[in-house]
Design a protein around this motif. Structure first.
Motif, PDB file in Angstrom:
ATOM      1  N   ASP A  24       0.779  -1.232   0.000  1.00  0.00           N
ATOM      2  CA  ASP A  24       0.000   0.000   0.000  1.00  0.00           C
ATOM      3  C   ASP A  24       0.814   1.288   0.000  1.00  0.00           C
TER       4      ASP A  24
ATOM      5  N   HIS B  60      -4.435   1.771  -2.977  1.00  0.00           N
ATOM      6  CA  HIS B  60      -5.290   0.586  -2.977  1.00  0.00           C
ATOM      7  C   HIS B  60      -5.786   0.344  -4.389  1.00  0.00           C
TER       8      HIS B  60
ATOM      9  N   LYS C 257      -6.393   3.844  -6.376  1.00  0.00           N
ATOM     10  CA  LYS C 257      -6.751   5.103  -5.727  1.00  0.00           C
ATOM     11  C   LYS C 257      -5.871   5.278  -4.497  1.00  0.00           C
ATOM     12  N   ARG C 258      -5.777   6.518  -4.065  1.00  0.00           N
ATOM     13  CA  ARG C 258      -4.994   6.857  -2.885  1.00  0.00           C
ATOM     14  C   ARG C 258      -5.940   7.381  -1.820  1.00  0.00           C
ATOM     15  N   ASP C 259      -5.817   6.887  -0.606  1.00  0.00           N
ATOM     16  CA  ASP C 259      -6.726   7.329   0.451  1.00  0.00           C
ATOM     17  C   ASP C 259      -6.159   8.539   1.184  1.00  0.00           C
ATOM     18  N   GLN C 260      -6.845   8.969   2.227  1.00  0.00           N
ATOM     19  CA  GLN C 260      -6.451  10.173   2.962  1.00  0.00           C
ATOM     20  C   GLN C 260      -5.113  10.020   3.671  1.00  0.00           C
ATOM     21  N   THR C 261      -4.736   8.791   3.982  1.00  0.00           N
ATOM     22  CA  THR C 261      -3.453   8.548   4.639  1.00  0.00           C
ATOM     23  C   THR C 261      -2.337   8.328   3.623  1.00  0.00           C
TER      24      THR C 261
ATOM     25  N   THR D 185      -8.707  -0.408  -6.845  1.00  0.00           N
ATOM     26  CA  THR D 185     -10.154  -0.207  -6.818  1.00  0.00           C
ATOM     27  C   THR D 185     -10.830  -1.557  -7.067  1.00  0.00           C
TER      28      THR D 185
END
Length: 77
Positions: A26, A64, A56-60, A66
């Motif tokens: 990740d 990941h 996609k990239r999360d807030q942290t 999709t």
């Protein structure tokens, strides 16, 4: 033929990064090591995968695959 009806064509770098994402890597460095790429190519490939809707990239700031990225079939060029 619609895009959904055929396999995606990815570069070797993109394919390696997608496989790393599918293997639960990740962070960008972990993806680079798993894909055996330098950071510059890894960042570029992840950006292209995001543009294709496969990653996609999360807030942290973790990457990941999709839902589409987890199941899509692809060819490598």
């Amino acid at each position: 033929m619609a895009l959904k009806d055929r396999n995606l064509v990815l570069t070797k770098s993109q394919a390696a990064c997608l496989v790393a994402l599918r293997d639960s890597k990740d962070s960008t460095p972990k993806i680079a090591v798993h894909a055996k790429l330098d950071m510059k190519r890894t960042v570029a490939a992840l950006g292209e995968l995001a543009g294709l809707g496969l990653a996609k990239r999360d807030q942290t700031k973790k990457w990941h695959a999709t839902a589409r990225g987890k199941i899509c079939l692809f060819e490598t060029v």
